[in-house]
Enzyme design. Structure first.
Site, PDB file in Angstrom:
ATOM      1  N   ASP A 189      19.229 -21.033 -28.144  1.00  0.00           N
ATOM      2  CA  ASP A 189      18.737 -19.754 -27.651  1.00  0.00           C
ATOM      3  C   ASP A 189      19.931 -18.864 -27.328  1.00  0.00           C
ATOM      4  OD1 ASP A 189      16.602 -17.996 -26.470  1.00  0.00           O
ATOM      5  OD2 ASP A 189      17.787 -18.351 -24.665  1.00  0.00           O
ATOM      6  N   GLU A 273      17.222 -18.579 -33.610  1.00  0.00           N
ATOM      7  CA  GLU A 273      16.272 -17.486 -33.703  1.00  0.00           C
ATOM      8  C   GLU A 273      16.848 -16.381 -34.565  1.00  0.00           C
ATOM      9  OE1 GLU A 273      13.339 -15.915 -30.174  1.00  0.00           O
ATOM     10  OE2 GLU A 273      15.361 -16.552 -29.724  1.00  0.00           O
ATOM     11  N   CYS A 326       5.095 -22.682 -23.041  1.00  0.00           N
ATOM     12  CA  CYS A 326       5.524 -23.887 -22.329  1.00  0.00           C
ATOM     13  C   CYS A 326       5.999 -24.913 -23.362  1.00  0.00           C
ATOM     14  CB  CYS A 326       4.373 -24.453 -21.496  1.00  0.00           C
ATOM     15  SG  CYS A 326       4.770 -26.054 -20.760  1.00  0.00           S
ATOM     16  N   CYS A 329       3.593 -28.302 -22.975  1.00  0.00           N
ATOM     17  CA  CYS A 329       2.197 -28.401 -23.394  1.00  0.00           C
ATOM     18  C   CYS A 329       1.775 -27.304 -24.368  1.00  0.00           C
ATOM     19  CB  CYS A 329       1.272 -28.412 -22.170  1.00  0.00           C
ATOM     20  SG  CYS A 329       1.151 -26.793 -21.390  1.00  0.00           S
ATOM     21  N   CYS A 345       4.863 -23.411 -15.837  1.00  0.00           N
ATOM     22  CA  CYS A 345       3.640 -23.484 -16.630  1.00  0.00           C
ATOM     23  C   CYS A 345       2.422 -23.294 -15.719  1.00  0.00           C
ATOM     24  CB  CYS A 345       3.545 -24.827 -17.343  1.00  0.00           C
ATOM     25  SG  CYS A 345       2.113 -24.926 -18.422  1.00  0.00           S
ATOM     26  N   CYS A 350      -0.376 -29.480 -16.326  1.00  0.00           N
ATOM     27  CA  CYS A 350       1.003 -29.611 -16.834  1.00  0.00           C
ATOM     28  C   CYS A 350       2.012 -29.291 -15.732  1.00  0.00           C
ATOM     29  CB  CYS A 350       1.193 -28.691 -18.038  1.00  0.00           C
ATOM     30  SG  CYS A 350       2.890 -28.633 -18.660  1.00  0.00           S
ATOM     31  N   ASP A 357      15.922 -20.358 -20.374  1.00  0.00           N
ATOM     32  CA  ASP A 357      16.597 -20.428 -21.671  1.00  0.00           C
ATOM     33  C   ASP A 357      16.467 -21.804 -22.319  1.00  0.00           C
ATOM     34  OD1 ASP A 357      17.367 -17.795 -21.220  1.00  0.00           O
ATOM     35  OD2 ASP A 357      19.299 -18.369 -20.344  1.00  0.00           O
TER      36      ASP A 357
HETATM   37 ZN   LIG Z   1       2.764 -26.603 -19.813  1.00  0.00          ZN
END
Ligand SMILES: [Zn+2]
Length: 385
Positions: A189, A273, A326, A329, A345, A350, A357
Protein backbone atom coordinates in the site's frame (compact mmCIF):
# COMPACT_ATOMS: atom_id res chain seq x y z
CA UNK A 1 16.92 -21.21 -13.15
CA UNK A 2 16.78 -19.61 -16.56
CA UNK A 3 18.86 -16.86 -18.08
CA UNK A 4 17.39 -14.01 -20.04
CA UNK A 5 19.03 -11.32 -22.09
CA UNK A 6 17.98 -7.93 -20.82
CA UNK A 7 18.86 -4.35 -21.41
CA UNK A 8 20.23 -2.73 -18.34
CA UNK A 9 21.18 0.92 -18.00
CA UNK A 10 24.37 1.87 -16.21
CA UNK A 11 24.59 5.49 -15.16
CA UNK A 12 27.76 7.35 -14.27
CA UNK A 13 28.88 10.87 -13.56
CA UNK A 14 30.96 12.31 -16.37
CA UNK A 15 33.16 15.35 -16.72
CA UNK A 16 33.23 16.84 -20.22
CA UNK A 17 35.99 19.31 -21.08
CA UNK A 18 34.75 22.86 -21.58
CA UNK A 19 34.87 22.31 -25.33
CA UNK A 20 32.84 19.09 -25.06
CA UNK A 21 30.42 20.73 -22.64
CA UNK A 22 29.83 23.57 -25.06
CA UNK A 23 29.27 21.12 -27.92
CA UNK A 24 26.90 18.99 -25.82
CA UNK A 25 24.91 22.01 -24.67
CA UNK A 26 24.46 22.96 -28.33
CA UNK A 27 23.33 19.41 -29.12
CA UNK A 28 20.79 19.54 -26.27
CA UNK A 29 19.47 22.83 -27.62
CA UNK A 30 19.11 21.47 -31.17
CA UNK A 31 17.43 18.26 -29.97
CA UNK A 32 14.95 20.32 -27.95
CA UNK A 33 14.27 22.63 -30.88
CA UNK A 34 13.66 19.72 -33.27
CA UNK A 35 11.38 18.03 -30.75
CA UNK A 36 9.35 21.20 -30.22
CA UNK A 37 9.11 22.00 -33.92
CA UNK A 38 7.92 18.49 -34.70
CA UNK A 39 5.38 18.62 -31.88
CA UNK A 40 4.08 21.93 -33.16
CA UNK A 41 3.87 20.53 -36.68
CA UNK A 42 2.08 17.33 -35.66
CA UNK A 43 -0.32 19.18 -33.42
CA UNK A 44 -1.29 21.73 -36.07
CA UNK A 45 -1.61 19.07 -38.77
CA UNK A 46 -4.04 17.23 -36.56
CA UNK A 47 -6.17 20.18 -35.51
CA UNK A 48 -6.13 22.12 -38.79
CA UNK A 49 -6.31 19.29 -41.27
CA UNK A 50 -7.16 16.22 -39.18
CA UNK A 51 -4.00 14.57 -40.37
CA UNK A 52 -1.86 12.36 -38.26
CA UNK A 53 1.82 12.69 -38.93
CA UNK A 54 4.13 9.71 -38.65
CA UNK A 55 7.67 9.51 -37.37
CA UNK A 56 8.94 9.03 -40.92
CA UNK A 57 7.26 12.22 -42.03
CA UNK A 58 8.86 14.21 -39.21
CA UNK A 59 12.19 12.66 -40.16
CA UNK A 60 11.74 14.01 -43.69
CA UNK A 61 10.77 17.38 -42.22
CA UNK A 62 14.08 17.40 -40.36
CA UNK A 63 15.97 17.09 -43.63
CA UNK A 64 14.04 20.08 -44.96
CA UNK A 65 14.71 22.12 -41.82
CA UNK A 66 18.42 21.45 -42.07
CA UNK A 67 18.45 23.03 -45.52
CA UNK A 68 16.88 26.25 -44.25
CA UNK A 69 19.28 29.15 -43.78
CA UNK A 70 17.87 30.13 -40.40
CA UNK A 71 18.19 26.54 -39.14
CA UNK A 72 21.58 25.76 -40.69
CA UNK A 73 23.06 25.43 -37.19
CA UNK A 74 21.30 22.06 -36.93
CA UNK A 75 24.04 20.67 -39.17
CA UNK A 76 26.69 21.50 -36.61
CA UNK A 77 25.61 18.72 -34.26
CA UNK A 78 25.31 14.97 -34.73
CA UNK A 79 22.07 14.12 -36.50
CA UNK A 80 21.48 11.04 -34.34
CA UNK A 81 20.31 12.86 -31.18
CA UNK A 82 17.94 14.88 -33.38
CA UNK A 83 16.46 11.71 -34.86
CA UNK A 84 16.21 10.25 -31.38
CA UNK A 85 14.29 13.33 -30.24
CA UNK A 86 11.76 12.63 -33.00
CA UNK A 87 11.55 8.99 -31.88
CA UNK A 88 10.86 10.14 -28.32
CA UNK A 89 8.07 12.34 -29.59
CA UNK A 90 6.65 9.38 -31.50
CA UNK A 91 6.79 7.32 -28.31
CA UNK A 92 5.09 10.18 -26.45
CA UNK A 93 2.22 10.12 -28.92
CA UNK A 94 1.82 6.36 -28.87
CA UNK A 95 1.75 6.13 -25.07
CA UNK A 96 -0.72 9.01 -25.04
CA UNK A 97 -3.03 7.20 -27.44
CA UNK A 98 -2.80 4.10 -25.27
CA UNK A 99 -3.99 6.21 -22.36
CA UNK A 100 -0.78 5.78 -20.41
CA UNK A 101 0.56 9.33 -20.39
CA UNK A 102 -0.47 12.94 -20.85
CA UNK A 103 -0.36 14.60 -24.23
CA UNK A 104 3.26 15.43 -25.21
CA UNK A 105 4.39 18.83 -23.97
CA UNK A 106 6.88 21.33 -25.32
CA UNK A 107 10.32 21.04 -23.78
CA UNK A 108 11.14 24.22 -21.91
CA UNK A 109 14.44 25.91 -22.31
CA UNK A 110 16.39 25.32 -19.11
CA UNK A 111 19.48 27.07 -17.87
CA UNK A 112 21.63 24.00 -17.49
CA UNK A 113 19.74 20.79 -17.99
CA UNK A 114 19.08 18.78 -21.10
CA UNK A 115 19.92 15.47 -22.71
CA UNK A 116 20.95 13.84 -25.95
CA UNK A 117 20.72 10.22 -27.00
CA UNK A 118 23.29 8.55 -29.24
CA UNK A 119 22.78 5.21 -30.93
CA UNK A 120 25.54 2.86 -32.09
CA UNK A 121 26.44 4.78 -35.23
CA UNK A 122 27.03 8.00 -33.30
CA UNK A 123 29.73 6.97 -30.86
CA UNK A 124 32.81 4.83 -30.75
CA UNK A 125 33.55 2.45 -27.94
CA UNK A 126 36.94 0.95 -27.58
CA UNK A 127 38.52 -0.54 -24.49
CA UNK A 128 36.08 1.22 -22.22
CA UNK A 129 36.58 4.60 -23.85
CA UNK A 130 33.56 6.42 -25.14
CA UNK A 131 33.88 9.04 -27.85
CA UNK A 132 30.74 10.78 -29.08
CA UNK A 133 30.07 11.91 -32.63
CA UNK A 134 31.43 15.38 -33.41
CA UNK A 135 33.93 15.02 -30.57
CA UNK A 136 37.59 14.16 -30.85
CA UNK A 137 38.49 13.20 -27.30
CA UNK A 138 36.88 10.42 -25.26
CA UNK A 139 34.52 11.51 -22.50
CA UNK A 140 35.94 11.45 -18.99
CA UNK A 141 33.71 9.13 -16.98
CA UNK A 142 33.86 8.22 -13.31
CA UNK A 143 33.38 4.44 -13.36
CA UNK A 144 31.65 4.03 -10.02
CA UNK A 145 30.67 0.44 -10.76
CA UNK A 146 31.96 -2.31 -12.96
CA UNK A 147 30.46 -2.99 -16.39
CA UNK A 148 29.91 -6.62 -17.42
CA UNK A 149 32.89 -8.15 -19.23
CA UNK A 150 32.91 -7.40 -22.98
CA UNK A 151 29.95 -5.06 -22.59
CA UNK A 152 29.25 -2.82 -25.57
CA UNK A 153 26.58 -0.18 -25.08
CA UNK A 154 23.82 -0.05 -27.70
CA UNK A 155 22.64 3.42 -26.72
CA UNK A 156 24.35 6.20 -24.83
CA UNK A 157 22.53 9.12 -23.24
CA UNK A 158 24.37 12.17 -22.01
CA UNK A 159 22.47 14.49 -19.72
CA UNK A 160 22.91 17.39 -17.40
CA UNK A 161 20.65 18.04 -14.44
CA UNK A 162 19.45 21.37 -13.14
CA UNK A 163 22.23 21.35 -10.57
CA UNK A 164 24.76 21.32 -13.43
CA UNK A 165 25.97 17.75 -12.95
CA UNK A 166 26.76 15.69 -16.04
CA UNK A 167 25.74 12.06 -16.42
CA UNK A 168 26.17 9.38 -19.00
CA UNK A 169 23.87 6.39 -19.17
CA UNK A 170 24.95 3.28 -21.09
CA UNK A 171 22.37 0.78 -22.24
CA UNK A 172 23.91 -2.68 -22.20
CA UNK A 173 22.47 -6.05 -23.11
CA UNK A 174 23.41 -8.71 -20.64
CA UNK A 175 22.32 -12.09 -19.38
CA UNK A 176 20.53 -11.91 -16.07
CA UNK A 177 19.72 -15.20 -14.34
CA UNK A 178 16.20 -15.34 -12.90
CA UNK A 179 15.97 -16.08 -9.18
CA UNK A 180 14.75 -19.48 -7.95
CA UNK A 181 10.98 -19.47 -7.34
CA UNK A 182 9.79 -18.54 -3.89
CA UNK A 183 6.58 -19.09 -1.99
CA UNK A 184 6.22 -15.57 -0.66
CA UNK A 185 3.52 -13.12 -1.69
CA UNK A 186 3.15 -9.55 -0.55
CA UNK A 187 0.69 -6.70 -1.01
CA UNK A 188 1.93 -3.12 -0.93
CA UNK A 189 0.00 0.00 0.00
CA UNK A 190 1.36 3.41 -0.93
CA UNK A 191 0.98 5.86 1.90
CA UNK A 192 1.76 9.40 2.78
CA UNK A 193 2.70 9.11 6.44
CA UNK A 194 4.99 6.18 5.76
CA UNK A 195 6.40 5.54 2.32
CA UNK A 196 4.93 2.04 1.91
CA UNK A 197 3.09 -0.48 4.04
CA UNK A 198 3.40 -4.21 3.43
CA UNK A 199 0.67 -6.79 4.02
CA UNK A 200 3.06 -8.42 6.51
CA UNK A 201 2.52 -5.39 8.74
CA UNK A 202 5.92 -3.89 8.02
CA UNK A 203 6.09 -0.15 7.42
CA UNK A 204 8.74 1.24 5.17
CA UNK A 205 9.62 4.73 6.23
CA UNK A 206 11.20 7.53 4.28
CA UNK A 207 14.98 7.64 3.97
CA UNK A 208 16.80 9.11 6.91
CA UNK A 209 17.57 12.83 6.77
CA UNK A 210 14.73 13.42 4.37
CA UNK A 211 13.00 15.86 6.66
CA UNK A 212 16.20 17.87 7.02
CA UNK A 213 16.69 17.79 3.25
CA UNK A 214 13.15 19.00 2.74
CA UNK A 215 13.72 21.89 5.13
CA UNK A 216 16.77 22.78 3.11
CA UNK A 217 14.70 22.83 -0.09
CA UNK A 218 12.19 25.14 1.52
CA UNK A 219 14.92 27.49 2.66
CA UNK A 220 16.45 27.54 -0.83
CA UNK A 221 13.05 28.22 -2.35
CA UNK A 222 12.67 31.20 -0.05
CA UNK A 223 16.16 32.44 -0.92
CA UNK A 224 15.33 32.21 -4.60
CA UNK A 225 12.08 34.12 -4.23
CA UNK A 226 13.99 37.04 -2.71
CA UNK A 227 16.34 37.40 -5.68
CA UNK A 228 15.64 39.52 -8.71
CA UNK A 229 14.65 37.33 -11.64
CA UNK A 230 17.37 37.04 -14.26
CA UNK A 231 20.13 38.42 -12.02
CA UNK A 232 23.38 36.53 -11.40
CA UNK A 233 22.33 35.92 -7.81
CA UNK A 234 19.04 34.49 -9.02
CA UNK A 235 20.96 32.01 -11.17
CA UNK A 236 23.10 31.00 -8.22
CA UNK A 237 20.09 30.52 -5.99
CA UNK A 238 18.45 28.49 -8.74
CA UNK A 239 21.40 26.11 -8.89
CA UNK A 240 21.52 25.80 -5.11
CA UNK A 241 17.83 24.87 -5.08
CA UNK A 242 18.37 22.33 -7.86
CA UNK A 243 21.22 20.78 -5.84
CA UNK A 244 18.98 20.41 -2.82
CA UNK A 245 16.36 18.68 -4.97
CA UNK A 246 18.98 16.43 -6.54
CA UNK A 247 20.14 15.36 -3.08
CA UNK A 248 16.66 14.23 -2.06
CA UNK A 249 16.19 12.44 -5.39
CA UNK A 250 19.53 10.61 -5.09
CA UNK A 251 18.81 9.39 -1.58
CA UNK A 252 15.35 8.30 -2.58
CA UNK A 253 16.63 6.39 -5.59
CA UNK A 254 19.19 4.60 -3.44
CA UNK A 255 16.53 3.71 -0.88
CA UNK A 256 14.13 2.44 -3.56
CA UNK A 257 16.78 0.28 -5.23
CA UNK A 258 17.59 -1.51 -1.99
CA UNK A 259 13.93 -1.92 -1.14
CA UNK A 260 12.85 -3.30 -4.53
CA UNK A 261 15.76 -5.75 -4.59
CA UNK A 262 14.70 -7.04 -1.19
CA UNK A 263 11.06 -7.36 -2.23
CA UNK A 264 11.79 -9.36 -5.38
CA UNK A 265 14.23 -11.59 -3.54
CA UNK A 266 11.76 -12.43 -0.80
CA UNK A 267 8.55 -12.80 -2.82
CA UNK A 268 7.31 -14.61 -5.89
CA UNK A 269 4.14 -12.53 -6.14
CA UNK A 270 3.95 -8.81 -5.50
CA UNK A 271 0.63 -6.97 -5.67
CA UNK A 272 0.46 -3.18 -5.92
CA UNK A 273 -2.29 -0.68 -6.49
CA UNK A 274 -2.57 1.13 -9.77
CA UNK A 275 -2.59 4.62 -8.30
CA UNK A 276 -3.10 7.56 -10.53
CA UNK A 277 0.08 9.37 -9.70
CA UNK A 278 -0.63 12.36 -11.86
CA UNK A 279 -3.90 12.86 -10.05
CA UNK A 280 -2.18 12.58 -6.71
CA UNK A 281 0.25 15.29 -7.66
CA UNK A 282 -2.51 17.87 -7.59
CA UNK A 283 -1.65 18.72 -3.97
CA UNK A 284 1.20 21.18 -3.65
CA UNK A 285 2.70 19.96 -0.42
CA UNK A 286 6.35 19.23 -0.88
CA UNK A 287 6.34 16.02 1.16
CA UNK A 288 3.44 14.78 -0.87
CA UNK A 289 4.96 15.69 -4.21
CA UNK A 290 8.10 13.77 -3.27
CA UNK A 291 6.06 10.81 -2.08
CA UNK A 292 4.18 10.74 -5.39
CA UNK A 293 7.38 10.91 -7.39
CA UNK A 294 8.78 8.08 -5.28
CA UNK A 295 5.76 5.93 -5.85
CA UNK A 296 6.01 6.17 -9.60
CA UNK A 297 9.72 5.40 -9.62
CA UNK A 298 9.15 2.59 -7.11
CA UNK A 299 6.62 1.10 -9.52
CA UNK A 300 8.87 1.30 -12.54
CA UNK A 301 11.93 -0.12 -10.75
CA UNK A 302 9.81 -2.92 -9.28
CA UNK A 303 8.37 -3.66 -12.71
CA UNK A 304 11.69 -4.21 -14.43
CA UNK A 305 13.25 -6.08 -11.54
CA UNK A 306 10.25 -8.42 -11.32
CA UNK A 307 10.66 -8.99 -15.04
CA UNK A 308 14.40 -9.61 -14.80
CA UNK A 309 14.15 -12.08 -11.97
CA UNK A 310 11.01 -13.93 -13.03
CA UNK A 311 8.62 -12.57 -10.40
CA UNK A 312 4.91 -11.82 -10.84
CA UNK A 313 3.98 -8.21 -10.35
CA UNK A 314 0.22 -7.80 -10.22
CA UNK A 315 -1.40 -4.42 -10.54
CA UNK A 316 -4.74 -4.14 -8.80
CA UNK A 317 -7.45 -1.83 -10.06
CA UNK A 318 -7.23 1.46 -8.20
CA UNK A 319 -11.00 1.74 -7.90
CA UNK A 320 -11.20 -1.26 -5.60
CA UNK A 321 -12.12 0.02 -2.12
CA UNK A 322 -9.06 -1.53 -0.45
CA UNK A 323 -9.13 0.92 2.46
CA UNK A 324 -12.83 0.44 3.14
CA UNK A 325 -12.88 -3.35 3.26
CA UNK A 326 -12.24 -5.54 6.29
CA UNK A 327 -9.28 -7.77 5.44
CA UNK A 328 -10.53 -10.43 7.86
CA UNK A 329 -14.18 -10.88 6.86
CA UNK A 330 -14.63 -8.81 3.71
CA UNK A 331 -17.21 -6.37 5.12
CA UNK A 332 -17.37 -3.16 3.12
CA UNK A 333 -17.79 0.03 5.15
CA UNK A 334 -19.23 3.29 3.90
CA UNK A 335 -16.42 5.69 4.48
CA UNK A 336 -12.88 5.74 5.76
CA UNK A 337 -11.61 9.32 6.08
CA UNK A 338 -7.84 9.79 5.70
CA UNK A 339 -7.55 11.01 9.28
CA UNK A 340 -8.81 7.68 10.60
CA UNK A 341 -5.67 5.63 11.12
CA UNK A 342 -7.28 2.41 12.37
CA UNK A 343 -9.72 0.16 10.58
CA UNK A 344 -12.43 -1.17 12.90
CA UNK A 345 -14.77 -3.77 11.45
CA UNK A 346 -18.42 -2.89 12.24
CA UNK A 347 -19.44 -6.54 11.97
CA UNK A 348 -20.01 -7.53 15.60
CA UNK A 349 -18.97 -11.13 15.05
CA UNK A 350 -15.73 -10.07 13.40
CA UNK A 351 -14.67 -6.88 15.18
CA UNK A 352 -11.32 -6.95 13.39
CA UNK A 353 -9.13 -3.97 14.30
CA UNK A 354 -6.01 -3.12 12.37
CA UNK A 355 -3.77 -0.31 11.23
CA UNK A 356 -5.43 1.32 8.24
CA UNK A 357 -2.53 0.83 5.80
CA UNK A 358 -1.80 -2.75 6.80
CA UNK A 359 -5.48 -3.58 6.31
CA UNK A 360 -5.36 -1.99 2.84
CA UNK A 361 -2.14 -3.83 1.93
CA UNK A 362 -3.74 -7.15 2.86
CA UNK A 363 -6.70 -6.39 0.60
CA UNK A 364 -4.37 -5.44 -2.24
CA UNK A 365 -2.66 -8.81 -1.86
CA UNK A 366 -6.00 -10.66 -1.80
CA UNK A 367 -7.21 -8.82 -4.91
CA UNK A 368 -3.86 -9.44 -6.60
CA UNK A 369 -4.12 -13.17 -5.99
CA UNK A 370 -7.63 -13.22 -7.45
CA UNK A 371 -6.40 -11.41 -10.54
CA UNK A 372 -3.45 -13.73 -10.93
CA UNK A 373 -5.78 -16.74 -10.69
CA UNK A 374 -8.08 -15.24 -13.34
CA UNK A 375 -5.11 -14.57 -15.56
CA UNK A 376 -3.67 -18.08 -15.20
CA UNK A 377 -6.96 -19.93 -15.26
CA UNK A 378 -5.42 -22.75 -13.24
CA UNK A 379 -5.93 -21.58 -9.71
CA UNK A 380 -3.70 -19.57 -7.44
CA UNK A 381 -0.14 -20.65 -7.79
CA UNK A 382 1.06 -19.44 -4.46
CA UNK A 383 -1.38 -19.37 -1.62
CA UNK A 384 -0.38 -16.97 1.15
CA UNK A 385 -1.31 -18.72 4.35
ZN1 LIG B 1 -14.48 -7.89 9.57
Amino acid sequence: MSVQARHRAYRFRCYPTSEQAEQLARTFGCARLVYNKALDYRHKAYFRRRESVTYNQTSKMLTVWKRRKDLAFLNEVSSVPLQQALRHLQKGYSTFFKGQTDYPRFKKKRVLSGSAEYTRSAFTWSRGQLTLAKQTEPLKIRWSRRLPVDAVPSTVTVSRDAAGRWFVSLLIEEDIPTLPEREGAVGIDAGITSLLTLSTGEKITNPRHERADRDRIRKRQKDLSRKRKGSANYRKAQIKLARAHARVADRRADHLHKLTTRLVRENQTIAVENLNVRGMLAGHMLARAIADASWSSFRSILEYKADWYGRDLIVVDRFLPTSKTCSACGTLIESMPLTQRTFICPDTECGHTEDRDVNAAKNILAAGLVESRNACGDGVRHDPS
